[in-house]
Design an enzyme around this catalytic site. Structure first.
Site, PDB file in Angstrom:
ATOM      1  N   SER A 203      93.471 108.403 -32.987  1.00 10.18           N
ATOM      2  CA  SER A 203      92.265 107.925 -33.326  1.00 10.18           C
ATOM      3  C   SER A 203      91.867 106.411 -32.543  1.00 10.18           C
ATOM      4  CB  SER A 203      92.335 107.764 -34.845  1.00 10.18           C
ATOM      5  OG  SER A 203      92.335 108.865 -35.371  1.00 10.18           O
TER       6      SER A 203
ATOM      7  N   SER B 191      89.070 108.294 -34.382  1.00  4.70           N
ATOM      8  CA  SER B 191      87.995 107.920 -35.352  1.00  4.70           C
ATOM      9  C   SER B 191      87.298 106.275 -34.931  1.00  4.70           C
ATOM     10  CB  SER B 191      88.525 107.901 -36.474  1.00  4.70           C
ATOM     11  OG  SER B 191      89.721 107.230 -36.709  1.00  4.70           O
TER      12      SER B 191
ATOM     13  N   LYS C 196      87.634  97.842 -37.228  1.00  6.59           N
ATOM     14  CA  LYS C 196      87.366  99.222 -37.638  1.00  6.59           C
ATOM     15  C   LYS C 196      86.613  99.143 -39.157  1.00  6.59           C
ATOM     16  CE  LYS C 196      89.049 103.926 -37.307  1.00  6.59           C
ATOM     17  NZ  LYS C 196      90.405 104.741 -37.082  1.00  6.59           N
TER      18      LYS C 196
END
Length: 526
Positions: free
Chosen positions: A217, A193, A118
């Protein structure tokens, strides 16, 4: 004035109500793409696979699917190929000078396995903006601790993936890299996210990845994309190198960094590698006995009251099938948890987060290099006129926080309820209990549609403030061809139990399933 209002209405329509025509990404054809990471590492060690060949297969897959997904936003392909080529050179050599290094490589559990990260986590030499305009030129000068631990275990980082702006929303979209799409249907959300990770792993562009989770997330995008994600015990994985919420974040126990992957067999080795030398503290190598497992559920009447619609009937049906399987296979005792406080989950999350004196608006101000407080309502107006540097969804989150602070007495009340609830759940689960709970009320929604139900994050977020480890487990596909799934919640530091149950559910319900017919249809899954 009328022109400005018209522009605002047009912006609202395009961001929330526009209907898109989606496509599915093409299915993977190279058999290497469908191997679990633990198998790939073993085959590389036994020389059944070349490390360089493996890395190139995944790089080619990223080139194939990323134009449809917009999941990968930075890469180190050349460096990864060079690292893989050197591994092959050492393993294939008979020279005495390589003998010690070869022995060391063969001890690495994830040797040669490609991994994505990420973008909110530092990966040396790659972008590290977390989707914030003011950080768009930031390049990581060193690896985050979790990335360094994965390298030490033999994994090879190949790319970084998209996230929502400063990780503040559960759809992956920002003004630096744009929007990430769902591989099953590009008109649907990839979640957030960690949506870039969810999408590229599901599309077989990566074996496993590193996600972060403050309010679901990692678990929400894993659910939408039909893969596994594990939110570890709060102290398990070091958060150094994560933005936002790193050194300035006093409530670090709510933020968790953990693995996202297609196969349950990869959960344990990747989690151990991420934790590093202290993995033994979680007893991850201990055998798990599922005999006479205690299984708890939550009655639908106790689901969050601010959810705009009931949990999808097919998700509840699949949950019941999970309960029946656990009863028949492990003689599990299934009963209602009897915890009514779940209905207040959105209030509890905001209250317990606020109790630590952390403010999402303060974090946004810090990382956006603002000299004064950000007015979310003014930014709403600027956004729809095309003049705000922030994404609309970020302002929704900051605006909700602002509204919550208008009622400080209420915040205090729900913080006390949450504290009591935390101990109640822990006492209930003990060492041999699991709680089954929806990952989200619906399968993957059309893009931006989550703006109409902003509090639905609390189906997963509540367990961050409960300080409990959770595994999101895919359960095959629904009648609409989109992934189904469920959360498996266990007591503190009992991560090994939810991972063991996830493995059994994968065996029974299929886990991640490829369903890439080339075009969308109403075809039912098998």
């Amino acid at each position: 004035m009328l022109k400005a209002i018209g522009a605002w209405v047009a912006g609202l329509r395009s961001n929330v109500f526009q209907v898109e025509q989606g496509v599915c990404v093409p299915g993977p054809t190279d058999p290497i793409l469908n191997l679990p990471g633990c198998i790939i590492a073993q085959k590389i060690k036994e020389r059944e696979l070349k490390c360089e060949e493996t890395i190139k297969v995944f790089i080619n897959r990223i080139f194939e699917v990323n134009p449809l997904l917009n999941a990968v936003v930075g890469d180190r392909f050349e460096e990864a190929i060079a690292e893989a080529r050197y591994i092959d050179q050492v393993l294939d050599s008979d020279e005495p000078e390589f003998e010690e290094e070869k022995t060391a490589l063969l001890r690495k559990p994830l040797l040669g396995v490609p991994v994505t990260v990420k973008e909110a986590l530092a990966c040396k030499g790659l972008s590290h903006s977390a989707g914030a305009v003011d950080r768009k030129d930031e390049i990581a000068t060193e690896d985050a601790t979790v990335v360094d631990n994965l390298r030490k275990a033999g994994a090879i980082p190949i790319a970084v993936t998209n996230c929502s702006e400063l990780c503040m929303w559960f759809e992956t979209n920002n003004k630096v890299y744009g929007r990430t799409n769902n591989p099953y249907d590009t008109s649907k959300m990839a979640g957030g996210s960690s949506g870039g990770e969810g999408a590229i792993i599901s599309a077989a562009g990566s074996i496993f990845g590193v996600g972060s989770d403050l309010a679901g997330s990692a678990r929400i995008p894993a659910f939408f994309n039909g893969i596994f994600a594990h939110k570890p015990s709060s102290v398990a994985v070091c958060k150094q190198g994560h933005i936002p919420l790193e050194s300035t974040f006093s409530c670090k126990e709510y933020l968790a960094i953990g693995p996202m992957c297609r196969y349950a067999d990869d959960l344990l080795p990747t989690l151990k590698a991420m934790v590093g030398p202290k993995a033994y503290e979680l007893g991850l190598d201990e055998k798990v006995d599922l005999s006479y497992l205690k299984v708890y559920t939550v009655h639908e009447s106790h689901f969050p009251i601010l959810s705009t619609s009931p949990v999808n009937a097919e998700l509840m049906e699949r949950q019941q099938q999970v309960c029946t399987f656990l009863e028949e296979r492990f003689f599990a005792k299934v009963q209602d948890a009897g915890i009514q406080s779940f209905r207040y989950s959105p209030f509890i999350w905001f209250s317990m987060f606020d109790y630590t004196n952390d403010k999402l608006s303060t974090q946004l101000q810090h990382y956006s290099k603002e000299t004064k407080s950000i007015n979310p309502f003014f930014e709403f107006f600027k956004y729809f006129l095309g003049h705000s540097k922030y994404h609309f969804a970020t302002m929704v989150v900051v605006g909700m926080e602002f509204l919550c602070h208008l009622f400080p007495i209420t915040l205090s009340t729900f913080c006390k309820i949450g504290t009591q609830m935390r101990e109640e759940i822990q006492d209930l689960l003990g060492d041999d209990g699991i709680l089954l709970y929806p990952s989200y009320p619906h399968t993957a929604l059309p893009h931006q549609r989550c703006l109409l139900a902003p509090m639905n994050f609390s189906f997963s977020g509540i367990f961050n403030v409960m300080n409990l480890p959770v595994t999101q487990c895919p359960l095959g596909l629904g009648r609409d061809g989109l992934p189904l799934g469920i959360q498996i919640i266990v007591g503190r530091n009992n991560d090994k139990l939810s991972l063991a149950v996830a493995k059994q559910l994968e065996n029974e319900f299929g886990g991640w399933k490829e369903w890439y017919p080339g075009k969308l249809s109403n075809q039912k899954s098998n």
